[in-house]
Write a protein that holds these residues in place. Structure first.
Motif, PDB file in Angstrom:
ATOM      1  N   ILE A 118       8.118   5.669  21.515  1.00 20.68           N
ATOM      2  CA  ILE A 118       8.469   6.996  22.013  1.00 20.68           C
ATOM      3  C   ILE A 118       7.315   7.443  22.908  1.00 20.68           C
ATOM      4  CG2 ILE A 118       9.178   9.353  21.485  1.00 20.68           C
ATOM      5  CD1 ILE A 118      11.071   7.237  20.324  1.00 20.68           C
ATOM      6  N   ALA A 119       7.612   7.728  24.171  1.00 16.87           N
ATOM      7  CA  ALA A 119       6.566   8.033  25.147  1.00 16.87           C
ATOM      8  C   ALA A 119       6.503   9.521  25.445  1.00 16.87           C
ATOM      9  CB  ALA A 119       6.844   7.271  26.451  1.00 16.87           C
ATOM     10  N   GLY A 120       5.355   9.947  25.959  1.00 13.62           N
ATOM     11  CA  GLY A 120       5.200  11.339  26.365  1.00 13.62           C
ATOM     12  C   GLY A 120       4.889  12.264  25.208  1.00 13.62           C
ATOM     13  N   ILE A 121       4.312  11.704  24.128  1.00  9.71           N
ATOM     14  CA  ILE A 121       3.984  12.514  22.955  1.00  9.71           C
ATOM     15  C   ILE A 121       2.735  13.334  23.243  1.00  9.71           C
ATOM     16  CG2 ILE A 121       3.230  12.429  20.547  1.00  9.71           C
ATOM     17  CD1 ILE A 121       6.251  11.900  21.062  1.00  9.71           C
ATOM     18  N   SER A 122       2.773  14.625  22.873  1.00 10.37           N
ATOM     19  CA  SER A 122       1.624  15.488  23.202  1.00 10.37           C
ATOM     20  C   SER A 122       1.170  16.384  22.060  1.00 10.37           C
ATOM     21  CB  SER A 122       1.963  16.371  24.424  1.00 10.37           C
ATOM     22  OG  SER A 122       3.160  17.101  24.169  1.00 10.37           O
ATOM     23  N   THR A 123       1.803  16.269  20.873  1.00  2.00           N
ATOM     24  CA  THR A 123       1.333  17.049  19.705  1.00  2.00           C
ATOM     25  C   THR A 123       1.335  16.171  18.474  1.00  2.00           C
ATOM     26  OG1 THR A 123       3.504  17.792  18.902  1.00  2.00           O
ATOM     27  CG2 THR A 123       2.453  19.112  20.664  1.00  2.00           C
ATOM     28  N   LEU A 124       0.498  16.532  17.482  1.00  5.38           N
ATOM     29  CA  LEU A 124       0.458  15.782  16.223  1.00  5.38           C
ATOM     30  C   LEU A 124       1.783  15.913  15.493  1.00  5.38           C
ATOM     31  CD1 LEU A 124      -0.952  14.104  14.076  1.00  5.38           C
ATOM     32  CD2 LEU A 124      -1.973  16.222  13.162  1.00  5.38           C
ATOM     33  N   ASP A 125       2.394  17.079  15.551  1.00  2.00           N
ATOM     34  CA  ASP A 125       3.681  17.275  14.868  1.00  2.00           C
ATOM     35  C   ASP A 125       4.721  16.305  15.413  1.00  2.00           C
ATOM     36  OD1 ASP A 125       6.398  19.487  14.986  1.00  2.00           O
ATOM     37  OD2 ASP A 125       5.537  18.718  13.116  1.00  2.00           O
ATOM     38  N   ASP A 126       4.758  16.157  16.756  1.00  2.00           N
ATOM     39  CA  ASP A 126       5.712  15.217  17.363  1.00  2.00           C
ATOM     40  C   ASP A 126       5.369  13.778  16.992  1.00  2.00           C
ATOM     41  OD1 ASP A 126       6.041  17.075  20.501  1.00  2.00           O
ATOM     42  OD2 ASP A 126       6.982  17.364  18.526  1.00  2.00           O
ATOM     43  N   ALA A 127       4.077  13.461  16.992  1.00  2.48           N
ATOM     44  CA  ALA A 127       3.663  12.093  16.662  1.00  2.48           C
ATOM     45  C   ALA A 127       4.062  11.743  15.232  1.00  2.48           C
ATOM     46  CB  ALA A 127       2.149  11.958  16.839  1.00  2.48           C
ATOM     47  N   LEU A 128       3.852  12.670  14.302  1.00  2.00           N
ATOM     48  CA  LEU A 128       4.206  12.399  12.901  1.00  2.00           C
ATOM     49  C   LEU A 128       5.721  12.318  12.714  1.00  2.00           C
ATOM     50  CD1 LEU A 128       1.548  14.644  11.112  1.00  2.00           C
ATOM     51  CD2 LEU A 128       1.541  12.135  11.362  1.00  2.00           C
ATOM     52  N   ALA A 129       6.465  13.100  13.502  1.00  2.00           N
ATOM     53  CA  ALA A 129       7.938  13.011  13.433  1.00  2.00           C
ATOM     54  C   ALA A 129       8.406  11.636  13.900  1.00  2.00           C
ATOM     55  CB  ALA A 129       8.574  14.116  14.287  1.00  2.00           C
ATOM     56  N   CYS A 130       7.763  11.102  14.954  1.00  2.00           N
ATOM     57  CA  CYS A 130       8.108   9.755  15.430  1.00  2.00           C
ATOM     58  C   CYS A 130       7.775   8.715  14.360  1.00  2.00           C
ATOM     59  CB  CYS A 130       7.340   9.445  16.712  1.00  2.00           C
ATOM     60  SG  CYS A 130       7.837  10.444  18.133  1.00  2.00           S
ATOM     61  N   GLU A 131       6.611   8.866  13.744  1.00  2.00           N
ATOM     62  CA  GLU A 131       6.216   7.902  12.692  1.00  2.00           C
ATOM     63  C   GLU A 131       7.185   7.950  11.527  1.00  2.00           C
ATOM     64  OE1 GLU A 131       4.828   8.575   9.444  1.00  2.00           O
ATOM     65  OE2 GLU A 131       4.661   6.407   9.102  1.00  2.00           O
ATOM     66  N   ARG A 132       7.541   9.176  11.104  1.00  2.00           N
ATOM     67  CA  ARG A 132       8.482   9.298   9.971  1.00  2.00           C
ATOM     68  C   ARG A 132       9.838   8.689  10.312  1.00  2.00           C
ATOM     69  NH1 ARG A 132       5.900  14.380   9.305  1.00  2.00           N
ATOM     70  NH2 ARG A 132       7.437  15.371  10.683  1.00  2.00           N
ATOM     71  N   ALA A 133      10.214   8.758  11.592  1.00  2.00           N
ATOM     72  CA  ALA A 133      11.523   8.229  12.018  1.00  2.00           C
ATOM     73  C   ALA A 133      11.505   6.712  12.163  1.00  2.00           C
ATOM     74  CB  ALA A 133      11.932   8.877  13.343  1.00  2.00           C
ATOM     75  N   GLY A 134      10.314   6.106  12.092  1.00  2.00           N
ATOM     76  CA  GLY A 134      10.232   4.646  12.148  1.00  2.00           C
ATOM     77  C   GLY A 134       9.783   4.072  13.475  1.00  2.00           C
ATOM     78  N   ALA A 135       9.201   4.891  14.328  1.00  2.00           N
ATOM     79  CA  ALA A 135       8.705   4.361  15.617  1.00  2.00           C
ATOM     80  C   ALA A 135       7.605   3.331  15.363  1.00  2.00           C
ATOM     81  CB  ALA A 135       8.175   5.501  16.486  1.00  2.00           C
ATOM     82  N   ASP A 136       7.553   2.314  16.246  1.00  2.00           N
ATOM     83  CA  ASP A 136       6.481   1.320  16.159  1.00  2.00           C
ATOM     84  C   ASP A 136       5.276   1.740  16.989  1.00  2.00           C
ATOM     85  OD1 ASP A 136       7.841  -1.048  14.716  1.00  2.00           O
ATOM     86  OD2 ASP A 136       9.286  -0.442  16.250  1.00  2.00           O
ATOM     87  N   ALA A 137       5.525   2.504  18.059  1.00  2.00           N
ATOM     88  CA  ALA A 137       4.442   2.877  18.974  1.00  2.00           C
ATOM     89  C   ALA A 137       4.700   4.271  19.524  1.00  2.00           C
ATOM     90  CB  ALA A 137       4.345   1.878  20.124  1.00  2.00           C
TER      91      ALA A 137
END
Ligand SMILES: O=C(O)c1ccccc1N[C@@H]1O[C@H](COP(=O)(O)O)[C@@H](O)[C@H]1O
Length: 226
Positions: free
Chosen positions: A10-29
């Motif tokens: 998932i590209a264009g991440i700019s906040t920790l909240d968004d980054a953690l949401a991607c991680e929880r959803a199963g993103a690899d990068a």
């Protein structure tokens, strides 16, 4: 035939909240876009990205996405952010790539190829020789831009590139939860990558779209090459 789920960035991440949401959803990068001609994405700079990266749990890879192409520019960015995976969206001199590899232990270079037409095949072969992976993206002649165009390109060309090179190929460009399954089935990429397709109109990351995109991608396995 061995099948496995495609990798997802998932590209264009700019906040920790968004980054953690991607991680929880199963993103690899997670892709942090720094050093773009258009300036900081949502105001994110290297220091901001570094703070997010420090707060991430294990087993999710931060990636620097940039147009910068010299070691003098990219190496300090990697060191400040604490990353060793870099996605370059502009042509880089081979000597510069070697300087980056010498300076960043374990560096993985993901080189972008704009799938503009059949000429992209030879460009992909050439770049694959110096890359750890390729990312196939869309060039928008209307704006003269590539990256975050939100537009798809000719996936039949992307599929030919996957067959022609020996490095992992990541498909990007206009992917969404609605088209990513068809894209994976047509192109059979090692991974997929999305920015616009999981954003709201105001440029913030939509966590529901992230979850939907990753769920569909994970439900669409690809044959393991080789
Ligand atoms: O994400 C960006 O803002 C960006 C800017 C400039 C170059 C590359 C960029 N990101 C890459 O572009 C692809 C495709 O974006 P989209 O899904 O079509 O919006 C994205 O996956 C990033 O790898």
């Amino acid at each position: 035939m061995i099948l496995r789920r495609p990798r997802v960035q998932i590209a264009g991440i700019s906040t920790l909240d968004d980054a953690l949401a991607c991680e929880r959803a199963g993103a690899d990068a997670i892709g942090f876009t720094i050093g773009l001609p258009s300036g900081p994405h949502n105001g994110l700079d290297e220091a901001g990205a570094a703070a997010i990266i420090r707060a991430l749990p294990p087993f999710i890879t931060p990636v620097l996405i940039t147009y910068r192409v010299t070691a003098a520019e990219v190496v300090p960015m990697c060191r400040e952010m604490g990353v060793n995976q870099v996605q370059l969206h502009a042509p880089a001199d081979p000597a510069e790539l070697e300087r980056m590899r010498a300076a960043i232990p374990g560096l993985k270079l993901i080189l972008a190829v704009n799938v503009t037409g059949p000429e992209a095949l030879d460009l992909a072969r050439e770049r694959a020789a110096r890359a750890d992976a390729l990312i196939l993206d869309t060039y928008d002649p209307a704006t003269g831009r590539h990256g975050a165009t939100g537009k798809t390109h000719d996936w039949s060309l992307s599929a030919r590139i996957v067959e022609a090179v020996d490095v992992p190929v990541i498909l990007a460009g206009g992917l969404t939860p609605a088209n990513v399954a068809a894209a994976i089935r047509r192109v059979r990429p090692w991974g997929v990558d999305v920015h616009t397709g999981v954003e709201r109109p105001d440029g913030t990351t939509d966590h529901d779209l992230v979850r939907a995109f990753i769920a569909v991608a994970h439900a669409t396995p690809v044959p393991v090459q080789g």
